[in-house]
Design an enzyme around this catalytic site. Structure first.
Site, PDB file in Angstrom:
ATOM      1  N   LYS A   1      11.091  31.905 -13.275  1.00 37.83           N
ATOM      2  CA  LYS A   1       9.624  31.642 -12.628  1.00 37.83           C
ATOM      3  C   LYS A   1       9.936  30.919 -11.376  1.00 37.83           C
ATOM      4  O   LYS A   1      10.288  30.252 -11.011  1.00 37.83           O
ATOM      5  CB  LYS A   1       9.029  30.338 -13.304  1.00 37.83           C
ATOM      6  CG  LYS A   1       7.160  30.250 -12.777  1.00 37.83           C
ATOM      7  CD  LYS A   1       6.258  29.224 -13.454  1.00 37.83           C
ATOM      8  CE  LYS A   1       5.224  28.507 -12.955  1.00 37.83           C
ATOM      9  NZ  LYS A   1       5.284  27.730 -12.147  1.00 37.83           N
TER      10      LYS A   1
ATOM     11  N   HIS B   1       4.592  29.542  -6.905  1.00 39.14           N
ATOM     12  CA  HIS B   1       4.222  28.327  -6.920  1.00 39.14           C
ATOM     13  C   HIS B   1       2.822  27.810  -6.551  1.00 39.14           C
ATOM     14  O   HIS B   1       2.734  26.583  -5.926  1.00 39.14           O
ATOM     15  CB  HIS B   1       5.358  26.538  -6.515  1.00 39.14           C
ATOM     16  CG  HIS B   1       5.759  26.162  -7.704  1.00 39.14           C
ATOM     17  ND1 HIS B   1       6.822  25.719  -7.811  1.00 39.14           N
ATOM     18  CD2 HIS B   1       4.870  25.387  -7.843  1.00 39.14           C
ATOM     19  CE1 HIS B   1       6.685  24.775  -8.950  1.00 39.14           C
ATOM     20  NE2 HIS B   1       6.002  24.211  -9.098  1.00 39.14           N
TER      21      HIS B   1
ATOM     22  N   GLY C   1       2.238  19.764 -14.021  1.00 37.64           N
ATOM     23  CA  GLY C   1       2.215  18.888 -13.785  1.00 37.64           C
ATOM     24  C   GLY C   1       0.600  17.879 -14.110  1.00 37.64           C
ATOM     25  O   GLY C   1       0.084  17.828 -13.322  1.00 37.64           O
TER      26      GLY C   1
ATOM     27  N   ARG D   1      -8.550  33.857  -9.614  1.00 37.98           N
ATOM     28  CA  ARG D   1      -9.836  32.937  -9.908  1.00 37.98           C
ATOM     29  C   ARG D   1     -10.811  33.109 -10.324  1.00 37.98           C
ATOM     30  O   ARG D   1     -11.706  32.949 -10.432  1.00 37.98           O
ATOM     31  CB  ARG D   1     -10.199  32.310  -7.912  1.00 37.98           C
ATOM     32  CG  ARG D   1      -8.825  31.352  -7.197  1.00 37.98           C
ATOM     33  CD  ARG D   1      -8.859  30.380  -7.791  1.00 37.98           C
ATOM     34  NE  ARG D   1      -8.008  29.627  -6.816  1.00 37.98           N
ATOM     35  CZ  ARG D   1      -6.717  29.560  -7.137  1.00 37.98           C
ATOM     36  NH1 ARG D   1      -5.762  29.875  -7.608  1.00 37.98           N
ATOM     37  NH2 ARG D   1      -5.360  28.983  -5.847  1.00 37.98           N
TER      38      ARG D   1
HETATM   39  C1  FNR Z   1       2.010  23.764 -10.079  1.00 32.72           C
HETATM   40  N1  FNR Z   1       2.683  24.026 -10.751  1.00 32.72           N
HETATM   41  C2  FNR Z   1       3.767  23.339 -11.266  1.00 32.72           C
HETATM   42  N2  FNR Z   1       4.789  24.938 -11.427  1.00 32.72           N
HETATM   43  C3  FNR Z   1       5.899  24.184 -12.322  1.00 32.72           C
HETATM   44  O1  FNR Z   1       6.481  25.228 -12.713  1.00 32.72           O
HETATM   45  N3  FNR Z   1       5.820  22.998 -13.275  1.00 32.72           N
HETATM   46  C4  FNR Z   1       5.231  22.277 -12.759  1.00 32.72           C
HETATM   47  O2  FNR Z   1       5.056  21.191 -13.197  1.00 32.72           O
HETATM   48  C5  FNR Z   1       3.804  22.891 -12.022  1.00 32.72           C
HETATM   49  N4  FNR Z   1       2.615  21.545 -11.232  1.00 32.72           N
HETATM   50  C6  FNR Z   1       2.075  22.121 -10.687  1.00 32.72           C
HETATM   51  C7  FNR Z   1       1.161  20.762 -10.605  1.00 32.72           C
HETATM   52  C8  FNR Z   1      -0.521  21.795  -9.496  1.00 32.72           C
HETATM   53  C9  FNR Z   1      -1.250  20.520  -9.317  1.00 32.72           C
HETATM   54  C10 FNR Z   1      -0.035  22.677  -9.676  1.00 32.72           C
HETATM   55  C11 FNR Z   1      -1.070  22.969  -8.524  1.00 32.72           C
HETATM   56  C12 FNR Z   1       0.687  23.380  -9.345  1.00 32.72           C
HETATM   57  C13 FNR Z   1       3.124  25.613 -10.073  1.00 32.72           C
HETATM   58  C14 FNR Z   1       1.827  26.216 -11.184  1.00 32.72           C
HETATM   59  O3  FNR Z   1       2.541  26.271 -12.486  1.00 32.72           O
HETATM   60  C15 FNR Z   1       1.552  28.085 -10.755  1.00 32.72           C
HETATM   61  O4  FNR Z   1       2.228  29.012 -10.406  1.00 32.72           O
HETATM   62  C16 FNR Z   1       0.372  27.825  -9.345  1.00 32.72           C
HETATM   63  O5  FNR Z   1      -0.405  27.070  -9.696  1.00 32.72           O
HETATM   64  C17 FNR Z   1       0.205  29.053  -9.547  1.00 32.72           C
HETATM   65  O6  FNR Z   1      -0.993  29.591  -8.002  1.00 32.72           O
HETATM   66  P1  FNR Z   1      -3.084  28.881  -8.321  1.00 32.72           P
HETATM   67  O7  FNR Z   1      -2.874  30.550  -8.988  1.00 32.72           O
HETATM   68  O8  FNR Z   1      -3.008  27.793  -8.912  1.00 32.72           O
HETATM   69  O9  FNR Z   1      -3.147  29.473  -7.414  1.00 32.72           O
END
Ligand code: FNR
Length: 381
Positions: free
Chosen positions: A251, A275, A79, A310
């Site tokens: 998800k 998440h 997001g 990462r």
């Molecule tokens: C997310 N994630 C997320 N997931 C989703 O389904 N819709 C969304 O809008 C968001 N927004 C979002 C914002 C931010 C700033 C982060 C860090 C994460 C979760 C994302 O899709 C994913 O599952 C995680 O980021 C995976 O973990 P790592 O690899 O970032 O640690």
């Protein structure tokens, strides 16, 4: 200490962004145990080194939901990307597209479906949250269909908001948040609301398109807060299944029983995910949850995994633990926040290089050859 291109970009993003945005990206829920374990557990997965097998030809490509991917990698939905870089969603989408991998647009993006889908040659993936406002969901699905999106990522681990205390401390949320955000923003020389939002204060494209007027961060927070739907169950997903003809991916699966339910429901895939440690602190890291889920459902649907990836080495580790493909979250956001499209493109090049090193030294010539057989058995020191 974890060292990778993503962690270098993390430090650069910390310097560039106003603190409320950096902590929004970087932070997790409660004491951030799961956030830390995601990274530590995955980076602790040991692989078997194998040598002398002529590894001059490697094939990193894979097929997923009928699409050819250059790497077993997709960009996860994130997001507010357009607040980390100017029209951030379009910049990340271009970098993913040029590298031959999918980009997933979040429900809560700054750039709308209609703005991002046309910048890509391959079809965009679209992510939807479960919201009380089913009218919004239907509208978003119709627009995603009309824009030619291929795959729907349906995020189910947000029936309630996670408790993210960093956001309260940083000024992202809580009383007087708007004033604190403003003060942080104007004290960052390399960043301003104008750069972050392209002169459109606080606009959240997908939500504005539904309401027919600009929706800013404050309106969005209020709307989202009123729209979390804790009543959601598998039954509610059926109208979406009927409405959406393309692949549907659930998800936020972290348990083998839920993975079996996803198979029974007829999902095309799941994303094993907590998440990124942003929802329930204290649940298993994805790296630890994944093997039992793969034992339960591998081959019956596609298993994607995220949370903690990462590096390209981490991608290979996730595949060895049982994933068919991997999603990058923070890894690409730090790069986007630092250097826009060029940053994401560079990160993907580095991920690919790291995958090549890991595959060469584990003697796996193709993605299909990466299996639990690669995992080193624990040896007493
Ligand atoms: C997310 N994630 C997320 N997931 C989703 O389904 N819709 C969304 O809008 C968001 N927004 C979002 C914002 C931010 C700033 C982060 C860090 C994460 C979760 C994302 O899709 C994913 O599952 C995680 O980021 C995976 O973990 P790592 O690899 O970032 O640690």
């Amino acid at each position: 200490m974890i060292i990778s291109a993503a962690t270098d970009y993390r430090e650069a993003a910390r310097r560039r962004l106003p603190p409320f945005l950096f902590h929004y990206i970087d932070g997790g829920a409660y004491a951030e145990h799961t956030l830390r374990h995601n990274v530590e557990d995955l980076s602790g997965v040991a692989l078997r080194q194998r040598v002398l097998k002529d590894m001059s030809q490697l094939d990193l490509s894979t097929e997923l939901f009928g699409e050819q991917l250059a790497l077993p990698v997709a960009l996860a939905p994130v997001g507010l990307c357009g607040m980390f870089a100017r029209r951030g969603e379009t910049q990340a989408a271009r970098a993913a597209d040029k590298h031959g991998i999918p980009f997933t647009l979040s429900t809560v993006s700054v750039c709308s479906i209609e703005e991002v889908a046309p910048v890509m040659k391959r079809p965009m993936w679209f992510q939807l949250y479960v919201l009380k406002d089913r009218g919004f969901m239907k509208n978003a699905l119709e627009r995603a269909k009309a824009a030619g999106c291929s795959t729907l990522i349906f995020t189910v681990d947000m029936p309630v908001p996670g408790a993210r205390y960093r956001d309260a401390h940083s000024g992202m949320s809580g009383p007087n948040a708007a004033m604190r955000r403003y003060l942080q923003a104007v004290t960052r020389p390399n960043w301003s609301w104008d750069v972050g939002l392209h002169g459109r204060p606080h606009d959240l494209g997908n939500i504005s398109a539904y309401f027919g007027k600009q929706i800013g961060l404050e309106d969005y927070m209020g709307w989202l807060g009123a729209n979390f739907d804790p009543s959601i169950s598998w039954k509610d997903l059926e109208w979406i299944r009927d409405f959406w003809e393309g692949p549907m991916v659930i998800k936020g699966i972290l348990d083998p029983d839920d993975a079996r339910d996803a198979v029974r429901f007829g999902a095309d895939g799941i994303v094993v995910s907590n998440h990124g440690g942003r929802q329930l602190d204290g649940v298993l890291s994805s790296a630890r949850a994944l093997p039992a889920i793969a034992d339960a459902v591998k081959g019956q649907l596609k298993i994607l995994a995220d949370s903690g990836v990462r590096s390209g080495l981490d991608v290979v580790r996730m595949l060895a633990l049982g994933a068919d493909s991997v999603m990058l979250g923070r890894a690409f956001i730090y790069a986007l926040a630092t250097a826009g499209e060029a940053g994401v493109a560079n990160l993907l090049n580095l991920i690919e290089k790291e995958m090549r090193v890991a595959m060469t030294l584990t003697s796996t010539k193709s993605v299909a050859e990466i299996s639990p057989d690669l995992l080193a058995k624990a040896v007493q020191a």
